[in-house]
Write a protein that holds these residues in place. Structure first.
Motif, PDB file in Angstrom:
ATOM      1  N   THR A   1      41.481  50.938  36.748  1.00  0.00           N
ATOM      2  CA  THR A   1      40.885  51.141  38.086  1.00  0.00           C
ATOM      3  C   THR A   1      41.293  52.586  38.838  1.00  0.00           C
ATOM      4  OG1 THR A   1      40.892  48.847  38.561  1.00  0.00           O
ATOM      5  CG2 THR A   1      40.779  49.998  40.549  1.00  0.00           C
ATOM      6  N   ALA A   2      42.699  52.806  38.503  1.00  0.00           N
ATOM      7  CA  ALA A   2      43.251  53.993  39.071  1.00  0.00           C
ATOM      8  C   ALA A   2      42.381  55.362  38.342  1.00  0.00           C
ATOM      9  CB  ALA A   2      44.699  54.202  38.857  1.00  0.00           C
TER      10      ALA A   2
ATOM     11  N   MET B   1      39.566  55.134  37.336  1.00  0.00           N
ATOM     12  CA  MET B   1      38.124  55.434  37.894  1.00  0.00           C
ATOM     13  C   MET B   1      38.108  56.076  39.256  1.00  0.00           C
ATOM     14  SD  MET B   1      36.090  51.711  37.540  1.00  0.00           S
ATOM     15  CE  MET B   1      37.353  50.359  36.986  1.00  0.00           C
ATOM     16  N   LEU B   2      39.182  56.113  39.895  1.00  0.00           N
ATOM     17  CA  LEU B   2      39.289  56.441  41.364  1.00  0.00           C
ATOM     18  C   LEU B   2      40.066  58.032  41.061  1.00  0.00           C
ATOM     19  CD1 LEU B   2      40.471  53.457  43.126  1.00  0.00           C
ATOM     20  CD2 LEU B   2      38.546  54.715  43.745  1.00  0.00           C
ATOM     21  N   ASP B   3      40.172  58.413  39.962  1.00  0.00           N
ATOM     22  CA  ASP B   3      40.753  59.599  39.728  1.00  0.00           C
ATOM     23  C   ASP B   3      42.144  59.896  40.280  1.00  0.00           C
ATOM     24  OD1 ASP B   3      40.571  62.028  38.112  1.00  0.00           O
ATOM     25  OD2 ASP B   3      39.440  63.188  40.044  1.00  0.00           O
ATOM     26  N   LEU B   4      42.862  58.777  40.235  1.00  0.00           N
ATOM     27  CA  LEU B   4      44.254  58.775  40.604  1.00  0.00           C
ATOM     28  C   LEU B   4      45.122  59.486  39.544  1.00  0.00           C
ATOM     29  CD1 LEU B   4      44.820  55.406  42.455  1.00  0.00           C
ATOM     30  CD2 LEU B   4      43.669  57.536  43.399  1.00  0.00           C
ATOM     31  N   ASP B   5      46.495  59.890  39.973  1.00  0.00           N
ATOM     32  CA  ASP B   5      47.487  60.386  38.838  1.00  0.00           C
ATOM     33  C   ASP B   5      47.800  59.556  37.785  1.00  0.00           C
ATOM     34  OD1 ASP B   5      47.108  63.127  39.937  1.00  0.00           O
ATOM     35  OD2 ASP B   5      49.133  62.519  41.299  1.00  0.00           O
ATOM     36  N   TYR B   6      48.032  59.954  36.716  1.00  0.00           N
ATOM     37  CA  TYR B   6      48.637  58.957  35.516  1.00  0.00           C
ATOM     38  C   TYR B   6      50.092  59.041  35.911  1.00  0.00           C
ATOM     39  CZ  TYR B   6      49.911  57.929  30.878  1.00  0.00           C
ATOM     40  OH  TYR B   6      50.566  57.046  30.087  1.00  0.00           O
TER      41      TYR B   6
ATOM     42  N   GLY C   1      48.920  52.465  37.666  1.00  0.00           N
ATOM     43  CA  GLY C   1      49.431  51.367  38.372  1.00  0.00           C
ATOM     44  C   GLY C   1      50.185  51.644  39.576  1.00  0.00           C
ATOM     45  N   PRO C   2      51.560  52.492  39.353  1.00  0.00           N
ATOM     46  CA  PRO C   2      52.393  52.477  40.587  1.00  0.00           C
ATOM     47  C   PRO C   2      51.542  53.180  41.664  1.00  0.00           C
ATOM     48  CG  PRO C   2      53.445  53.143  38.552  1.00  0.00           C
ATOM     49  CD  PRO C   2      52.124  52.829  38.323  1.00  0.00           C
ATOM     50  N   VAL C   3      50.783  54.362  41.430  1.00  0.00           N
ATOM     51  CA  VAL C   3      50.129  55.123  42.224  1.00  0.00           C
ATOM     52  C   VAL C   3      49.181  54.360  43.059  1.00  0.00           C
ATOM     53  CG1 VAL C   3      48.551  57.119  42.499  1.00  0.00           C
ATOM     54  CG2 VAL C   3      50.468  57.159  40.874  1.00  0.00           C
ATOM     55  N   LEU C   4      48.524  53.569  42.278  1.00  0.00           N
ATOM     56  CA  LEU C   4      47.243  52.824  43.120  1.00  0.00           C
ATOM     57  C   LEU C   4      48.229  51.789  44.027  1.00  0.00           C
ATOM     58  CD1 LEU C   4      44.437  50.894  41.349  1.00  0.00           C
ATOM     59  CD2 LEU C   4      45.784  49.713  43.185  1.00  0.00           C
ATOM     60  N   ALA C   5      49.253  51.276  43.576  1.00  0.00           N
ATOM     61  CA  ALA C   5      49.954  50.328  44.355  1.00  0.00           C
ATOM     62  C   ALA C   5      50.403  50.963  45.798  1.00  0.00           C
ATOM     63  CB  ALA C   5      51.172  49.693  43.500  1.00  0.00           C
TER      64      ALA C   5
ATOM     65  N   LEU D   1      36.598  42.207  37.594  1.00  0.00           N
ATOM     66  CA  LEU D   1      37.424  43.015  38.823  1.00  0.00           C
ATOM     67  C   LEU D   1      37.387  44.544  38.557  1.00  0.00           C
ATOM     68  CD1 LEU D   1      41.046  41.907  39.926  1.00  0.00           C
ATOM     69  CD2 LEU D   1      38.760  41.801  41.246  1.00  0.00           C
ATOM     70  N   LYS D   2      37.291  44.992  37.318  1.00  0.00           N
ATOM     71  CA  LYS D   2      36.975  46.250  37.044  1.00  0.00           C
ATOM     72  C   LYS D   2      35.522  46.982  37.231  1.00  0.00           C
ATOM     73  CE  LYS D   2      37.365  47.181  32.604  1.00  0.00           C
ATOM     74  NZ  LYS D   2      37.692  46.763  31.236  1.00  0.00           N
ATOM     75  N   THR D   3      34.796  45.802  36.707  1.00  0.00           N
ATOM     76  CA  THR D   3      33.170  46.175  36.890  1.00  0.00           C
ATOM     77  C   THR D   3      33.136  46.147  38.491  1.00  0.00           C
ATOM     78  OG1 THR D   3      32.940  44.690  35.086  1.00  0.00           O
ATOM     79  CG2 THR D   3      30.976  45.212  36.162  1.00  0.00           C
ATOM     80  N   PHE D   4      33.431  44.839  39.424  1.00  0.00           N
ATOM     81  CA  PHE D   4      33.383  44.955  40.560  1.00  0.00           C
ATOM     82  C   PHE D   4      33.856  46.284  41.355  1.00  0.00           C
ATOM     83  CE2 PHE D   4      34.459  43.875  45.011  1.00  0.00           C
ATOM     84  CZ  PHE D   4      33.384  43.172  45.287  1.00  0.00           C
ATOM     85  N   THR D   5      35.051  46.841  40.844  1.00  0.00           N
ATOM     86  CA  THR D   5      35.419  47.976  41.415  1.00  0.00           C
ATOM     87  C   THR D   5      34.593  49.234  41.283  1.00  0.00           C
ATOM     88  OG1 THR D   5      37.709  47.194  41.169  1.00  0.00           O
ATOM     89  CG2 THR D   5      37.290  49.416  41.820  1.00  0.00           C
ATOM     90  N   ARG D   6      34.033  49.231  39.962  1.00  0.00           N
ATOM     91  CA  ARG D   6      33.012  50.539  39.404  1.00  0.00           C
ATOM     92  C   ARG D   6      31.974  50.272  40.331  1.00  0.00           C
ATOM     93  NH1 ARG D   6      32.336  49.334  34.341  1.00  0.00           N
ATOM     94  NH2 ARG D   6      34.187  50.626  33.563  1.00  0.00           N
ATOM     95  N   ASN D   7      31.226  49.201  40.616  1.00  0.00           N
ATOM     96  CA  ASN D   7      30.053  49.043  41.470  1.00  0.00           C
ATOM     97  C   ASN D   7      30.281  49.814  42.758  1.00  0.00           C
ATOM     98  OD1 ASN D   7      28.793  48.226  39.104  1.00  0.00           O
ATOM     99  ND2 ASN D   7      28.832  45.948  39.718  1.00  0.00           N
ATOM    100  N   LEU D   8      31.425  49.213  43.194  1.00  0.00           N
ATOM    101  CA  LEU D   8      32.029  49.619  44.673  1.00  0.00           C
ATOM    102  C   LEU D   8      31.973  50.985  44.869  1.00  0.00           C
ATOM    103  CD1 LEU D   8      32.544  47.711  46.936  1.00  0.00           C
ATOM    104  CD2 LEU D   8      34.743  47.681  46.396  1.00  0.00           C
ATOM    105  N   ILE D   9      32.656  51.499  43.891  1.00  0.00           N
ATOM    106  CA  ILE D   9      32.674  53.269  43.577  1.00  0.00           C
ATOM    107  C   ILE D   9      31.268  53.972  43.728  1.00  0.00           C
ATOM    108  CG2 ILE D   9      33.813  55.169  42.343  1.00  0.00           C
ATOM    109  CD1 ILE D   9      36.011  53.288  41.764  1.00  0.00           C
TER     110      ILE D   9
END
Ligand code: KG4
Ligand code: ZN
Length: 346
Positions: A169-170, A172-177, A180-184, A214-222
């Motif tokens: 999910t992170a 998909m949102l182009d967050l840093d690698y 997990g902890p970045v998204l949190a 949940l991953k699919t739901f998030t992708r659609n939302l994005i």
């Protein structure tokens, strides 16, 4: 018994010295995060090579920190699976060679047993029996734990592990690698109920999980909130992070309570990288208090991969007389409930 623990199953080189009398004497961790960040995920061959580079300097450091000589070590524990084959081989080769040279016993430890027992390193350790929620990048499992090695799988993820869902999910949102902890951290600044995330598989009985929906739901939302190649605005991104995390946490909490009810146990242990998640810890504490149950977890540095948990788990097994032969053991896939049992009072 003075035991050296070696963890090299994935992208962290962890070494530790544990003494059955005095407890943990030293531990060192080298994370390869920067090495793999440019690829957006762990590159197995690079992970193995980096373990080779770091393992001996880290060994010398823990010996110095613990103020002991190599010849003082009485046993060696290394992660022998599950994990990346090449990475496991590095720790296994080092442990086996050192054990042979020093003529001391060596034991291969199951990585998830290491995680599961990590809260035993804390001042207020859990008592057996308990239910363990193992939540890492590769596993999401509920396990009934009667004693060390007496593990019964109650439920597990049918697809992505919880940590994997956080990481994807992170991404998909182009967050840093690593995501997990970045998204949190971003979730703490978002609104949890702006989007109506599902709580997968909670409306039917059973203790299995599924996080791919949940991953699919998030992708659609994005996709709904993006403008062409431009990702959603900052507030929307924070709200997606918060809604996603809340859905994962709620799902885990519901299943943990259900597992405790089903087994009639009052103690829950959470372990693995995702057990570092503060929202999960807080919501479990509140929910379990209503059932007069208690949740235990390790300090942050022992939730993620580390050598201390391997030294501890290995020490219990070595003290019970278990050991490996001179063949290096590396088992990329290894069900936890196939481990031999032993009594905990060592
Ligand atoms: O146990 P671990 O260090 O390695 C494995 O054995 O897989 O777990 C790593 C996983 C990663 O997926 C990472 O994103 C996740 O744990 N993680 C978190 C948090 N810290 C680490 N997930 C959610 N919230 C966190 N605070
Ligand atoms: Zn792990």
């Amino acid at each position: 018994m003075l035991v050296l623990g070696i963890e090299t199953s994935c992208d962290e080189t962890g070494l530790a010295i544990y003494d059955s009398q005095r407890g943990l004497l030293a531990h060192r961790l080298y994370s390869q995060v920067k090495l793999h960040a440019q690829y957006g995920g762990v590159v197995p061959e690079l992970a193995s090579r980096d373990h080779v580079r770091k393992i001996i300097p880290l060994l010398n450091q823990v010996l110095t920190d613990a103020n002991i000589a190599k010849s003082d070590i009485q046993g060696i524990a290394y992660t022998s699976g599950p994990g990346l084959m090449g990475a496991l081989m590095v720790g296994g080769a080092m442990a086996t060679a050192l054990g042979f040279a020093l003529a001391i016993p060596v034991i291969g430890v199951h990585h998830m047993e290491g995680h599961l027992l990590a809260p035993m390193l804390e001042d207020h350790p859990p008592q057996f029996p308990f239910v363990a929620l193992l939540v890492s990048g590769g596993h999401t499992q509920l396990v009934s734990v009667k004693a060390i090695g007496d593990y019964q799988l109650l439920g597990e993820s049918l697809d992505d592990a919880a940590g994997e869902a956080f990481d994807k999910t992170a991404k998909m949102l182009d967050l840093d690698y690593p995501g997990g902890p970045v998204l949190a951290a971003m979730a703490e600044r978002g609104q949890i109920d702006r989007f109506d995330f599902p709580r997968p598989m909670t409306d039917r009985p059973g203790l299995d999980f599924s996080f791919s929906g949940l991953k699919t739901f998030t992708r659609n939302l994005i996709n709904q909130h993006r403008g062409g190649d431009v990702l959603p605005d900052e507030q929307t991104t924070l709200d997606i992070c918060a809604g996603f995390q809340e859905a994962v946490v709620d799902t885990l909490v519901i299943k943990c309570r259900r597992a405790l009810q089903q087994t009639q146990m009052k103690t829950l242990v959470i372990a693995g990288g995702v057990s570092a998640n503060s929202r999960l810890r807080k919501k479990l504490e509140v929910a379990l208090a209503k059932d007069s149950a208690e949740v235990f977890y390790a300090r942050h540095e022992f939730c993620i991969d580390n050598g201390a948990m391997i030294a501890y788990a290995g020490c219990q097994r070595l003290a019970a007389g278990q050991r490996n032969d001179l063949a290096i053991s590396a088992t990329p896939r290894w069900p936890l409930d196939q481990l031999p049992s032993l009594l905990p009072s060592l």
